[in-house]
Design an enzyme around this catalytic site. Structure first.
Site, PDB file in Angstrom:
ATOM      1  N   ASP A 196     -32.169   3.036  68.906  1.00  0.00           N
ATOM      2  CA  ASP A 196     -32.829   2.396  70.046  1.00  0.00           C
ATOM      3  C   ASP A 196     -32.001   1.234  70.591  1.00  0.00           C
ATOM      4  O   ASP A 196     -31.132   0.697  69.900  1.00  0.00           O
ATOM      5  CB  ASP A 196     -34.178   1.805  69.612  1.00  0.00           C
ATOM      6  N   HIS A 247     -30.972   1.088  65.252  1.00  0.00           N
ATOM      7  CA  HIS A 247     -30.723   0.387  66.519  1.00  0.00           C
ATOM      8  C   HIS A 247     -29.237   0.227  66.785  1.00  0.00           C
ATOM      9  O   HIS A 247     -28.539  -0.383  65.962  1.00  0.00           O
ATOM     10  CB  HIS A 247     -31.392  -0.989  66.490  1.00  0.00           C
TER      11      HIS A 247
END
Ligand code: ZN
Length: 239
Positions: free
Chosen positions: A52, A195
């Protein structure tokens, strides 16, 4: 107040219990506020890696690690980051990876209007499509927070929500702890959330993420796992 606002107010009253509300908003396997999945098919020894908050300046380094192991993943990108680093966003696509929508500016959707939520999703959708030529079909809510109006926004944009079976906590934990957390969460159909950016930060420090991926890929492969994109891992009959 428009019709959507009235509907949201009415729905909010239904979720009067704070416990139910917290469940609906945050728990990965809840679909109360918008349809979402949190794991894939258990039929194969497969795991989906998702990243992400990208693209970031460090995404190319991550792409190299994945390419070295022949692994493809799913990247939930923010529209604002794609506009900042369009070339890196295109590199993700040309590396064979899947791109999903992670809103435009990474807000908590909590307590926002349906109109705001739809605008966030639609703006990211347009940026990603114009930049990469790919129209996302998957959506991940920032912080995993869903809210009233998200269901309708996803529906209008043709997006399926994707949560996770294990969230890596790679933005706050040291690498060794994140590695152990992912090894503990490994099972058929697992969806890992990592991430490759930090919200909209420029040049974020993602060394813990990179180190984790370097360490975890060979270990999981030794255990017989292979890696699939989210769309593939959701399909029970593939391979
Ligand atoms: Zn995020």
């Amino acid at each position: 107040m428009n019709g959507t606002g009235l509907a949201a107010g009415g729905a909010a009253a239904v979720f009067a219990s704070a416990g139910v509300m917290a469940y609906a908003v945050r728990v990965p396997w809840s679909s109360m506020l918008a349809p979402s999945v949190y794991q894939g098919s258990g039929a194969r020894r497969a795991i989906a890696l998702t990243f992400d908050d990208g693209p970031s300046e460090s995404t190319p380094e991550l792409l190299e690690i994945l390419a070295l192991h022949g692994v493809t993943a799913t990247f939930f990108q923010c529209g604002a980051n794609v506009r900042r680093l369009p070339q890196i966003s295109r590199e993700v696509v040309s590396g064979g990876h899947e791109i999903g929508n992670h809103t435009d500016t990474h807000p908590r959707l909590f307590c926002h209007s349906g109109r705001f939520i739809e605008r966030e999703l639609a703006h990211a959708q347009k940026t990603i499509e114009q930049t990469t030529g790919v129209r996302p079909r998957l959506f991940r809510a920032p912080y995993g927070v869903r809210w009233f109006g998200l269901r309708q926004a996803q529906q209008r944009l043709g997006l399926l929500g994707v949560m996770w079976s294990t969230i890596a906590l790679d933005w706050k934990w040291p690498e060794s702890r994140v590695v152990q957390r992912l090894l503990d969460g490994s099972r058929n159909g697992a969806i890992f959330c990592l991430h490759d950016g930090r919200r909209l930060e420029a040049k974020p420090d993602i060394r813990a993420t990179l180190g984790t991926v370097r360490a975890v890929l060979p270990k999981l492969m030794e255990q017989g796992f292979h890696f699939e994109k989210v769309t593939d891992i959701l399909c029970p009959t593939q391979n």
